[in-house]
Design a protein around this motif. Structure first.
Motif, PDB file in Angstrom:
ATOM      1  N   GLN A 156       0.858  -1.270   0.088  1.00 31.01           N
ATOM      2  CA  GLN A 156       0.015   0.132  -0.077  1.00 31.01           C
ATOM      3  C   GLN A 156       0.962   1.413  -0.086  1.00 31.01           C
ATOM      4  N   SER A 157       1.780   1.315  -0.852  1.00 32.10           N
ATOM      5  CA  SER A 157       2.854   2.330  -0.943  1.00 32.10           C
ATOM      6  C   SER A 157       2.069   3.718  -1.203  1.00 32.10           C
ATOM      7  N   SER A 158       0.992   4.012  -1.996  1.00 34.23           N
ATOM      8  CA  SER A 158       0.207   5.160  -2.154  1.00 34.23           C
ATOM      9  C   SER A 158      -0.066   5.557  -0.970  1.00 34.23           C
ATOM     10  N   ASN A 159      -0.695   4.802  -0.020  1.00 39.24           N
ATOM     11  CA  ASN A 159      -1.291   5.344   1.387  1.00 39.24           C
ATOM     12  C   ASN A 159      -0.136   5.835   2.084  1.00 39.24           C
ATOM     13  N   VAL A 160       0.973   4.988   2.096  1.00 35.21           N
ATOM     14  CA  VAL A 160       2.269   5.803   2.785  1.00 35.21           C
ATOM     15  C   VAL A 160       2.621   7.010   2.487  1.00 35.21           C
ATOM     16  N   LEU A 161       2.656   7.422   1.115  1.00 29.89           N
ATOM     17  CA  LEU A 161       3.221   8.615   0.532  1.00 29.89           C
ATOM     18  C   LEU A 161       2.127   9.474   1.089  1.00 29.89           C
ATOM     19  N   ARG A 162       0.689   9.185   1.126  1.00 27.70           N
ATOM     20  CA  ARG A 162      -0.321  10.206   1.440  1.00 27.70           C
ATOM     21  C   ARG A 162      -0.019  10.649   3.011  1.00 27.70           C
ATOM     22  N   MET A 163       0.181   9.544   3.690  1.00 26.76           N
ATOM     23  CA  MET A 163       0.318   9.833   5.172  1.00 26.76           C
ATOM     24  C   MET A 163       1.474  10.880   5.433  1.00 26.76           C
ATOM     25  N   LYS A 164       2.644  10.498   4.688  1.00 26.15           N
ATOM     26  CA  LYS A 164       3.696  11.491   4.664  1.00 26.15           C
ATOM     27  C   LYS A 164       3.391  12.843   4.354  1.00 26.15           C
ATOM     28  N   HIS A 165       2.448  13.000   3.270  1.00 20.56           N
ATOM     29  CA  HIS A 165       2.264  14.253   2.866  1.00 20.56           C
ATOM     30  C   HIS A 165       1.447  14.890   3.683  1.00 20.56           C
ATOM     31  N   LEU A 166       0.704  14.336   4.552  1.00 21.68           N
ATOM     32  CA  LEU A 166      -0.363  15.011   5.671  1.00 21.68           C
ATOM     33  C   LEU A 166       0.479  15.163   7.054  1.00 21.68           C
ATOM     34  N   GLY A 167       1.822  14.778   7.023  1.00 23.82           N
ATOM     35  CA  GLY A 167       2.637  15.351   8.137  1.00 23.82           C
ATOM     36  C   GLY A 167       2.876  14.144   9.121  1.00 23.82           C
ATOM     37  N   ALA A 168       2.314  13.113   8.793  1.00 19.80           N
ATOM     38  CA  ALA A 168       2.364  12.024   9.871  1.00 19.80           C
ATOM     39  C   ALA A 168       3.678  11.311   9.717  1.00 19.80           C
ATOM     40  N   ARG A 169       4.531  10.740  10.761  1.00 12.46           N
ATOM     41  CA  ARG A 169       5.598  10.113  10.781  1.00 12.46           C
ATOM     42  C   ARG A 169       5.203   8.716  10.791  1.00 12.46           C
ATOM     43  N   VAL A 170       5.491   7.961   9.630  1.00 11.59           N
ATOM     44  CA  VAL A 170       5.040   6.488   9.344  1.00 11.59           C
ATOM     45  C   VAL A 170       6.513   5.621   9.902  1.00 11.59           C
ATOM     46  N   LYS A 171       6.314   4.796  10.987  1.00  6.09           N
ATOM     47  CA  LYS A 171       7.040   4.021  11.569  1.00  6.09           C
ATOM     48  C   LYS A 171       6.928   2.398  10.911  1.00  6.09           C
TER      49      LYS A 171
END
Length: 460
Positions: free
Chosen positions: A207-222
């Motif tokens: 689900q790489s597209s959702n990972v990118l969206r989370m990062k765009h929204l300012g979240a830290r993806v761990k």
């Protein structure tokens, strides 16, 4: 009905190890039959008036017990009990607080985009008619049209507002398919909350597209080694390290009390709207509600409003993966045994020694070895019917909806849609069936095409 006090289980933070319970499905069903709670007729479970009494008694005692029948509870280290008690108190308060409810209603309308349509799928309806041109009328509850493309935002915005009200500065969450992660990241951005999303490395790749969206929204993806169940464990550990300042934003109706009740409540807007829209469209209730079941939030969001309307069938569809007897599935309610995992008692996929069996589904959001304690309860008392569909059937349903209605369903929702092929032939003409289209499937488009090629499937 005697309701036991909330069980509290003190142990080290080993969140991946379930506590084995000896009961299995056959034993529970036989016990229910013996007590007159269910009757068997033509191999189907028929509900009696006992069912509604059990539901009412459970709801009446829920705030004190945290239990849905034998399921649910609070099986956590003592260090978390006070925190959960405070969360339960805050949750119970905002349910009655007119200011909070008014602010939430505005957010759901203006930010999330509610209400979502109840859409008559005319071509899908025709597709499932028999040779005489008869069959049910199929409607889709369009949760895919929510902001960020799934039902997850209903709960995320509400809990983020609650976290801010409690004075929390940061939010921690875990995600599988990524939709809860995106919804949480968006809600935190809106409310100026720090956000950390834990995600399994296997799911990140899928689900790489959702990972990118989370990062765009300012979240830290761990990143966490493994899948959603492993990400959930790590998110809880992170939250436990700073209970005074952080908030664990549960995305599905699992975990210790009050988490299952909170998520159910914030998702129940789906069913409330469905009732209202059904009255407007045909002057009555739906006859059948269908929703996919991973861990349970979208199903309960649809079902809860109708749980006392016994004439309305509630059908949950689990992921059979490569086959229900293959060992590669996520059919927890259909094949699991009772145990304790991530702080609550429910059905679990576990071996004879109580070790978790890794779930599998083509729909990443369905890959969880546990399930909602409330759904476990509704299944056991015969109020909810549980069925399964395979990966291949879900892929076919995805293609059918795309080609017939121009709608991309999430692969998770495609499981609910896939069951229509088995359900529709058994329904009278004109029956009103509502399927919860719980998420948008553009996130899955690339993977669906690859799977169709690998399996040698036609795109329609």
């Amino acid at each position: 009905m005697h309701m036991a006090s909330i069980p509290k289980f003190s142990t080290r933070l080993n969140f991946n190890q379930p506590l084995r319970a000896v009961e299995n499905h056959a034993q529970i069903t036989c016990s229910a039959l013996a007590h007159g709670l269910l009757t068997s007729s033509n191999n189907h479970m028929t509900k009696t008036s006992h069912v509604l009494r059990l539901i009412d008694q459970t709801e009446e005692g829920l705030s004190n017990t945290g239990k849905f029948g034998r399921f649910g509870g609070v099986f956590v280290p003592e260090t978390l009990v006070t925190c959960l008690d405070k969360l339960a108190a805050e949750f119970n308060f905002i349910l009655r607080d007119s200011q909070f409810q008014s602010e939430l209603a505005v957010a759901l309308r203006d930010y999330v985009g509610r209400e979502t349509p109840l859409y008559f799928a005319e071509r899908l309806t025709d597709y499932y008619k028999n040779s005489k041109g008869e069959g049910p009328d199929i409607y889709l509850k369009r949760e895919d049209l929510n902001h960020d493309g799934a039902h997850k935002m209903n709960n995320a915005i509400a809990q983020a507002m609650l976290a801010k009200r409690m004075g929390r500065k940061s939010v921690v969450a875990a995600t599988g398919a990524g939709q809860h992660g995106v919804a949480t990241a968006a809600a935190c951005a809106k409310l100026s909350l720090d956000c950390s999303i834990f995600m399994g490395n296997v799911d990140e790749e899928r689900q790489s597209s959702n990972v990118l969206r989370m990062k765009h929204l300012g979240a830290r993806v761990k990143s966490v080694e493994g899948t959603f169940k492993d990400a959930t464990s790590e998110a809880i550990r992170d939250w436990v390290g700073d209970l005074d300042n952080s908030y664990y934003l549960a995305g599905t109706a699992v975990g210790p009390h009050p988490c299952p009740s909170m998520v159910r409540e914030f998702q129940s807007v789906i069913g409330k709207e469905t009732r209202k829209q059904a009255i407007e469209k045909w002057g009555g209730k739906p006859d059948v509600l269908v929703a996919c079941v991973g861990s349970g939030s979208n199903a309960l969001g649809m079902f809860h409003e109708f749980v006392r309307d016994e004439e309305v069938r509630l059908i949950g569809v689990e992921a059979a993966g490569t086959g229900i007897d293959s060992g590669k599935h996520s059919a927890t309610l259909s094949k699991g045994d009772i145990g304790v995992y991530h702080g609550a008692m429910s059905y679990l996929l576990q071996d004879d020694e109580g070790q978790i069996i890794g779930p599998h589904s083509i729909g990443v959001g369905l890959e969880y070895p546990g399930v909602s304690p409330e759904l476990s309860f509704l299944k056991d008392i015969g109020r909810a019917e549980i069925y399964t569909v395979t990966d291949e059937e879900a892929l076919h349903a995805y293609a059918v909806l795309c080609r017939l209605e121009g709608i991309f369903p999430a692969l998770e929702a495609a499981h609910a849609l896939a069951y229509l092929g088995k359900l529709c032939p058994a329904l009278p003409n004109g029956t009103k069936v509502v399927v919860n289209c719980s998420g948008r499937g553009d996130k899955d488009a690339d993977r669906v095409f690859k799977y169709q090629q690998q399996m040698g499937l036609a795109t329609f």
